[in-house]
Design a protein around this motif. Structure first.
Motif, mmCIF file in Angstrom:
data_model
loop_
_atom_site.group_PDB
_atom_site.id
_atom_site.type_symbol
_atom_site.label_atom_id
_atom_site.label_comp_id
_atom_site.label_asym_id
_atom_site.label_seq_id
_atom_site.Cartn_x
_atom_site.Cartn_y
_atom_site.Cartn_z
ATOM 1 N N THR A 177 5.558 25.282 -38.412
ATOM 2 C CA THR A 177 5.408 24.201 -39.607
ATOM 3 C C THR A 177 4.861 23.125 -39.107
ATOM 4 O O THR A 177 4.804 22.624 -38.063
ATOM 5 N N LYS A 187 5.720 20.286 -43.448
ATOM 6 C CA LYS A 187 6.497 21.246 -44.232
ATOM 7 C C LYS A 187 5.883 22.456 -44.972
ATOM 8 O O LYS A 187 6.356 23.083 -45.992
ATOM 9 N N LYS A 188 4.838 22.707 -44.270
ATOM 10 C CA LYS A 188 4.136 23.806 -44.694
ATOM 11 C C LYS A 188 3.887 25.006 -43.499
ATOM 12 O O LYS A 188 3.778 24.440 -42.504
ATOM 13 N N LEU A 189 4.298 26.262 -43.907
ATOM 14 C CA LEU A 189 4.529 27.312 -43.033
ATOM 15 C C LEU A 189 3.358 27.886 -42.636
ATOM 16 O O LEU A 189 2.433 28.086 -43.516
ATOM 17 N N ALA A 233 2.824 30.910 -46.848
ATOM 18 C CA ALA A 233 2.253 30.296 -45.528
ATOM 19 C C ALA A 233 0.863 30.586 -45.475
ATOM 20 O O ALA A 233 0.192 31.469 -45.933
#
Length: 125
Positions: A48, A51-53, A89
């Protein structure tokens, strides 16, 4: 003392590529959620950032292979992208070219210098 010199195995080349990519991810602020170093099992990194996968597929490419030739892996990458979308994601491809520094026609060997051809992450959309 003589150092062992032998051709790196496919797994050792893969691990070398993963170390190169992992270091770059770390330097760019990614946090690792999972790491998989098993050959042919994707993705290698689930991480991450802000907060972005992200899913990262790492491939080691020995000379004369071209790490910029993404089409060779397009089917696998599209499958990974489709899987990643289920988790909201992003999917990245990280191809690391490796070549023996003394002789491009020789394999990459343990305890010998090598050259890295790596341009960073390529997002698969």
């Amino acid at each position: 003392m003589l150092m062992e010199q032998r051709e790196l195995t496919e797994q050792e080349l893969h691990n070398l590529a993963m170390n190169i990519v992992g270091k770059q991810l770390e330097e760019n602020g990614y946090e690792f959620l999972a790491i998989n170093s098993e050959l042919k099992k994707n993705p290698q990194f689930v991480c991450t950032k802000e907060k972005k996968l992200s899913f990262v597929v790492v491939k080691s490419i020995e000379y004369p292979g071209d790490p910029k030739d993404i089409e060779f892996f397009r089917t696998d990458l599209n499958k990974m992208r489709d899987h990643a979308l289920k988790f909201e994601a992003r999917t990245f491809y990280a191809a690391v070219g490796l070549v023996n520094a003394k002789d491009y026609n020789r394999p990459v060997n343990l305890n010998e210098d090598y050259i890295v051809d790596y341009d960073g992450l390529v997002e698969i959309k």
